[in-house]
Each structure stands twice: as C-alpha cells, then as structure tokens.
Design an enzyme around this catalytic site. Structure first.
Site, PDB file in Angstrom:
ATOM      1  N   HIS A 120       5.357  45.443   4.692  1.00  0.00           N
ATOM      2  CA  HIS A 120       4.382  45.265   3.617  1.00  0.00           C
ATOM      3  C   HIS A 120       3.014  45.740   4.097  1.00  0.00           C
ATOM      4  O   HIS A 120       2.824  46.011   5.292  1.00  0.00           O
ATOM      5  CB  HIS A 120       4.312  43.785   3.182  1.00  0.00           C
ATOM      6  CG  HIS A 120       3.926  42.859   4.287  1.00  0.00           C
ATOM      7  ND1 HIS A 120       4.837  42.083   4.972  1.00  0.00           N
ATOM      8  CD2 HIS A 120       2.730  42.616   4.861  1.00  0.00           C
ATOM      9  CE1 HIS A 120       4.214  41.405   5.899  1.00  0.00           C
ATOM     10  NE2 HIS A 120       2.931  41.698   5.857  1.00  0.00           N
TER      11      HIS A 120
HETATM   12  C1  T46 Z   1       1.775  40.031   8.355  1.00  0.00           C
HETATM   13  C2  T46 Z   1       2.789  39.969   9.425  1.00  0.00           C
HETATM   14  C3  T46 Z   1       2.257  40.435  10.749  1.00  0.00           C
HETATM   15  C4  T46 Z   1       2.997  31.430   4.098  1.00  0.00           C
HETATM   16  O1  T46 Z   1       3.258  30.609   3.211  1.00  0.00           O
HETATM   17  N1  T46 Z   1       1.800  31.377   4.736  1.00  0.00           N
HETATM   18  C5  T46 Z   1       1.472  32.249   5.725  1.00  0.00           C
HETATM   19  O2  T46 Z   1       0.360  32.171   6.288  1.00  0.00           O
HETATM   20  C6  T46 Z   1       2.415  33.270   6.079  1.00  0.00           C
HETATM   21  C7  T46 Z   1       2.082  34.279   7.165  1.00  0.00           C
HETATM   22  C8  T46 Z   1       3.609  33.310   5.432  1.00  0.00           C
HETATM   23  N2  T46 Z   1       3.899  32.417   4.443  1.00  0.00           N
HETATM   24  C9  T46 Z   1       5.194  32.464   3.766  1.00  0.00           C
HETATM   25  C10 T46 Z   1       5.419  33.700   2.927  1.00  0.00           C
HETATM   26  C11 T46 Z   1       6.922  33.901   3.024  1.00  0.00           C
HETATM   27  O3  T46 Z   1       7.561  33.116   2.038  1.00  0.00           O
HETATM   28  O4  T46 Z   1       6.201  32.478   4.786  1.00  0.00           O
HETATM   29  C12 T46 Z   1       7.270  33.311   4.402  1.00  0.00           C
HETATM   30  C13 T46 Z   1       7.509  34.392   5.454  1.00  0.00           C
HETATM   31  O5  T46 Z   1       6.422  35.344   5.413  1.00  0.00           O
HETATM   32  P1  T46 Z   1       6.661  36.917   5.537  1.00  0.00           P
HETATM   33  O6  T46 Z   1       8.014  37.268   5.089  1.00  0.00           O
HETATM   34  O7  T46 Z   1       5.502  37.606   4.871  1.00  0.00           O
HETATM   35  O8  T46 Z   1       6.571  37.105   7.140  1.00  0.00           O
HETATM   36  P2  T46 Z   1       6.433  38.456   7.953  1.00  0.00           P
HETATM   37  O9  T46 Z   1       6.695  38.111   9.369  1.00  0.00           O
HETATM   38  O10 T46 Z   1       7.230  39.544   7.345  1.00  0.00           O
HETATM   39  O11 T46 Z   1       4.877  38.871   7.808  1.00  0.00           O
HETATM   40  C14 T46 Z   1       3.875  38.077   8.398  1.00  0.00           C
HETATM   41  C15 T46 Z   1       2.707  37.878   7.447  1.00  0.00           C
HETATM   42  O12 T46 Z   1       3.188  37.350   6.203  1.00  0.00           O
HETATM   43  C16 T46 Z   1       1.963  39.172   7.168  1.00  0.00           C
HETATM   44  O13 T46 Z   1       0.736  38.885   6.557  1.00  0.00           O
HETATM   45  O14 T46 Z   1       0.902  40.889   8.368  1.00  0.00           O
HETATM   46  O15 T46 Z   1       3.410  38.686   9.588  1.00  0.00           O
END
Ligand code: T46
Length: 133
Positions: free
Chosen positions: A50
C-alpha cells in the site's frame, strides 16, 4: 536519486550496551503521533502492499532484518533494514512492501499521524493513477 532516505539515529550506547532515543521534530522531521511494531512474522510472509496519501514514517529494524521495497510510481528500489541505529524515512505517496523478515525481526515504525484507514491506497492501479497524473 535514491527513494530510501536513510536516517541515522542518535546513539547513546556506552559500556553497558546500546541505547537509541528518538524525539519527534528534532531527531525526525515530523511530530511522532503513533508508534507500532511488527514482530513474530511467519516465514515467507510479506506485508505492506500500500501507499499513504499523507502519512510519513520512520522505519527501523530494532532486531533482525527485513527488506523494504519502495516504489514512487516511476522508480522501484529495495533496501535492507538490519540496524537499530539507522532507519529510513518513508514519505507519503510511496508504495511499500516488506519482505524476507528474519525470525527475530522487530520492525519499529514511528508515524506522523494516528491510524486512519482512509489515508491508505491499497490498490496498486489506483496508486499508479494518482502518481502518474
Ligand atoms: C505501513 C507498514 C510499514 C491499526 O488498527 N492501527 C495501526 O496503527 C496499524 C499500523 C494497523 N492497524 C490495523 C489495520 C489492519 O486491520 O491492523 C491491521 C493490519 O495492518 P496492515 O495490514 O496495514 O499492516 P501492514 O504490516 O501491511 O502495514 C503496516 C502499516 O499499516 C502501514 O501503515 O506503512 O506497516
């Protein structure tokens, strides 16, 4: 020009061991409004896929190593994070993917804003359309 903005962190270690302290606005060029960390990543798992419309982040691998793929819509670059003393600043509108997490990897992220799902672009075609206007 490199997409990865390497950022050396203030190291305060001494004979007792390592210590890094990071203050928003002085040690990183934004206010730190959220901190999160990614750990216990299963073998072979990749994350990210993303971009953010506004969010800026400092990413530091405080333990172990992982690879970060950056893509600004025109250029792609891969970097390895493997030091608690140095990280990368990832600007807004940068597609990011995280790959090849080592078993002991802890990826610490300091972010300029609270979590806001509406700031994410999770569709790569939408990202390309937004960056190649
Ligand atoms: C990024 C990379 C480096 C939250 O509710 N609060 C938070 O602060 C974060 C980071 C995530 N979430 C929720 C959103 C999703 O439902 O946790 C779940 C997993 O997040 P995501 O799939 O976006 O995780 P990554 O590892 O793909 O991405 C993360 C960050 O979301 C993103 O901003 O830059 O790490």
């Amino acid at each position: 020009m490199s997409l990865a903005r390497w950022h050396d962190l203030p190291y305060l270690g001494d004979g007792r061991g390592g210590l890094v302290a990071v203050e928003g606005l002085s040690d990183v060029p934004f206010e730190i409004r959220r901190v999160y960390y990614i750990f216990d990543t299963e073998r072979g798992v990749s994350r990210g896929f993303h971009a953010h419309k506004e969010l800026k982040q400092l990413m530091v691998c405080v333990s172990g190593r992982c690879e970060i793929s950056l893509d600004d819509g025109k250029v792609k670059e891969n970097v390895t994070l493997d030091s608690p003393k140095r990280g990368i600043i990832v600007e807004s509108m940068m597609w990011r993917e995280m790959h090849n997490f080592s078993e002991n990897c802890v990826l610490l992220v300091m972010a300029s804003d609270p979590y806001d799902e509406s700031d994410y672009i999770r569709d790569y075609r939408e990202f390309l359309e937004a960056t190649n206007v």
